[in-house]
Design a protein around this motif. Structure first.
Motif, PDB file in Angstrom:
ATOM      1  N   TYR A  54     -15.250   3.070  67.653  1.00 33.28           N
ATOM      2  CA  TYR A  54     -16.207   3.684  68.580  1.00 33.28           C
ATOM      3  C   TYR A  54     -15.585   4.882  69.292  1.00 33.28           C
ATOM      4  CZ  TYR A  54     -19.767   0.046  68.142  1.00 33.28           C
ATOM      5  OH  TYR A  54     -20.745  -0.788  67.671  1.00 33.28           O
ATOM      6  N   SER A  55     -14.326   4.776  69.675  1.00 28.97           N
ATOM      7  CA  SER A  55     -13.663   5.878  70.358  1.00 28.97           C
ATOM      8  C   SER A  55     -13.454   7.065  69.421  1.00 28.97           C
ATOM      9  CB  SER A  55     -12.320   5.412  70.924  1.00 28.97           C
ATOM     10  OG  SER A  55     -11.652   6.484  71.542  1.00 28.97           O
ATOM     11  N   ILE A  65     -17.827   1.643  75.536  1.00 28.41           N
ATOM     12  CA  ILE A  65     -17.244   0.813  74.475  1.00 28.41           C
ATOM     13  C   ILE A  65     -17.321  -0.653  74.869  1.00 28.41           C
ATOM     14  CG2 ILE A  65     -15.105   0.210  73.277  1.00 28.41           C
ATOM     15  CD1 ILE A  65     -14.391   3.246  73.431  1.00 28.41           C
ATOM     16  N   TYR A  66     -16.913  -0.969  76.094  1.00 26.95           N
ATOM     17  CA  TYR A  66     -16.964  -2.360  76.558  1.00 26.95           C
ATOM     18  C   TYR A  66     -18.388  -2.905  76.449  1.00 26.95           C
ATOM     19  CZ  TYR A  66     -16.804  -6.487  79.484  1.00 26.95           C
ATOM     20  OH  TYR A  66     -16.926  -7.783  79.934  1.00 26.95           O
ATOM     21  N   ASP A  67     -19.354  -2.143  76.946  1.00 25.15           N
ATOM     22  CA  ASP A  67     -20.752  -2.591  76.918  1.00 25.15           C
ATOM     23  C   ASP A  67     -21.239  -2.815  75.490  1.00 25.15           C
ATOM     24  OD1 ASP A  67     -20.734  -2.431  79.672  1.00 25.15           O
ATOM     25  OD2 ASP A  67     -21.961  -0.614  79.776  1.00 25.15           O
ATOM     26  N   GLN A  68     -20.844  -1.944  74.572  1.00 26.53           N
ATOM     27  CA  GLN A  68     -21.251  -2.093  73.178  1.00 26.53           C
ATOM     28  C   GLN A  68     -20.598  -3.327  72.548  1.00 26.53           C
ATOM     29  OE1 GLN A  68     -23.595  -0.407  71.674  1.00 26.53           O
ATOM     30  NE2 GLN A  68     -23.350  -1.371  69.680  1.00 26.53           N
ATOM     31  N   GLU A 115     -22.159  -5.721  69.271  1.00 25.19           N
ATOM     32  CA  GLU A 115     -21.123  -6.451  68.545  1.00 25.19           C
ATOM     33  C   GLU A 115     -21.010  -7.934  68.892  1.00 25.19           C
ATOM     34  OE1 GLU A 115     -19.795  -5.031  66.049  1.00 25.19           O
ATOM     35  OE2 GLU A 115     -20.554  -3.035  66.501  1.00 25.19           O
ATOM     36  N   LYS A 116     -21.487  -8.327  70.076  1.00 24.78           N
ATOM     37  CA  LYS A 116     -21.513  -9.733  70.506  1.00 24.78           C
ATOM     38  C   LYS A 116     -20.122 -10.371  70.635  1.00 24.78           C
ATOM     39  CE  LYS A 116     -26.062 -10.420  68.508  1.00 24.78           C
ATOM     40  NZ  LYS A 116     -26.892 -11.172  67.611  1.00 24.78           N
ATOM     41  N   PHE A 117     -19.107  -9.573  70.991  1.00 26.15           N
ATOM     42  CA  PHE A 117     -17.795 -10.134  71.274  1.00 26.15           C
ATOM     43  C   PHE A 117     -17.816 -10.798  72.640  1.00 26.15           C
ATOM     44  CE2 PHE A 117     -16.374  -6.873  68.170  1.00 26.15           C
ATOM     45  CZ  PHE A 117     -15.591  -7.675  67.356  1.00 26.15           C
ATOM     46  N   TYR A 147      -9.853  -7.181  76.463  1.00 25.72           N
ATOM     47  CA  TYR A 147      -8.577  -6.981  75.764  1.00 25.72           C
ATOM     48  C   TYR A 147      -8.629  -5.677  74.966  1.00 25.72           C
ATOM     49  CZ  TYR A 147      -4.858  -7.443  72.329  1.00 25.72           C
ATOM     50  OH  TYR A 147      -3.767  -7.199  71.530  1.00 25.72           O
ATOM     51  N   ALA A 148      -9.736  -5.453  74.277  1.00 32.70           N
ATOM     52  CA  ALA A 148      -9.866  -4.268  73.432  1.00 32.70           C
ATOM     53  C   ALA A 148      -9.771  -2.988  74.249  1.00 32.70           C
ATOM     54  CB  ALA A 148     -11.182  -4.321  72.663  1.00 32.70           C
ATOM     55  N   VAL A 149     -10.537  -2.874  75.334  1.00 28.49           N
ATOM     56  CA  VAL A 149     -10.505  -1.629  76.106  1.00 28.49           C
ATOM     57  C   VAL A 149      -9.187  -1.472  76.863  1.00 28.49           C
ATOM     58  CG1 VAL A 149     -13.011  -1.384  76.244  1.00 28.49           C
ATOM     59  CG2 VAL A 149     -11.799  -2.558  78.081  1.00 28.49           C
ATOM     60  N   ASP A 150      -8.559  -2.590  77.215  1.00 29.96           N
ATOM     61  CA  ASP A 150      -7.260  -2.508  77.895  1.00 29.96           C
ATOM     62  C   ASP A 150      -6.138  -2.075  76.950  1.00 29.96           C
ATOM     63  OD1 ASP A 150      -8.418  -3.277  80.279  1.00 29.96           O
ATOM     64  OD2 ASP A 150      -7.697  -5.357  80.179  1.00 29.96           O
TER      65      ASP A 150
END
Length: 164
Positions: free
Chosen positions: A77-78, A88-91, A98-100, A107-110
């Protein structure tokens, strides 16, 4: 069929079409990463594949698979859609996205290797070139909760460098 039902199907069709396109685009980009299966990427996708694969290479074995998947998707996404950290977090957590889990998305955005100033600038240039928006309208779109969700500082950077 009533006229109201027809409009409802049209709305679902448009939203569904947009979601399907976004999903297909992201799926196509992540499918280019054949390094784990021994496949080779074509020269046109080699750079994108190595960028998308980078976060998983640095991942430690004790990181849950969901977290690694969320990080890989966040990198896509980035890199391809130039999204903000909040976007990105919201998606990642969206029931229409994405339903994560919230933990995996955080964790992903961090742990994402992203330059949000560059992402904001890329979005700003798109708004300027394709939609002929004024700098102030672009700034509003970049920071809007209904728009791109960049920080004020990232939007300011983008506007300051819009004509570089």
């Amino acid at each position: 069929m009533s006229k109201n039902n027809t409009r409802g199907f049209a709305k679902v069709g448009v939203v569904g079409g947009i979601a399907a396109f976004a999903f297909a685009a992201c799926l196509g980009l992540t499918a280019c990463d054949n390094s784990s299966t021994g496949g080779t990427a074509t020269s046109g996708t080699a750079a994108a594949s190595s960028e998308v694969a980078a976060p998983t290479e640095a991942a430690t074995p004790d990181v849950p698979a969901e977290y690694t998947s969320a990080l890989k998707k966040a990198q896509t996404y980035s890199d391809t859609m130039h999204m903000s950290k909040q976007g990105i977090y919201d998606q990642l957590v969206s029931q229409n996205g994405e339903k994560f889990s919230a933990e995996a998305a955080q964790y992903a955005v961090d742990n994402l290797d992203a330059d949000y100033n560059a992402n904001a600038l890329a979005k700003a240039k798109t708004y300027q070139d394709q939609m002929s928006m004024s700098p102030e309208a672009i700034r509003d779109q970049l920071t809007s909760d209904y728009g791109e969700k960049f920080t004020q500082e990232e939007a300011d950077y983008a506007i300051a460098h819009l004509n570089d």
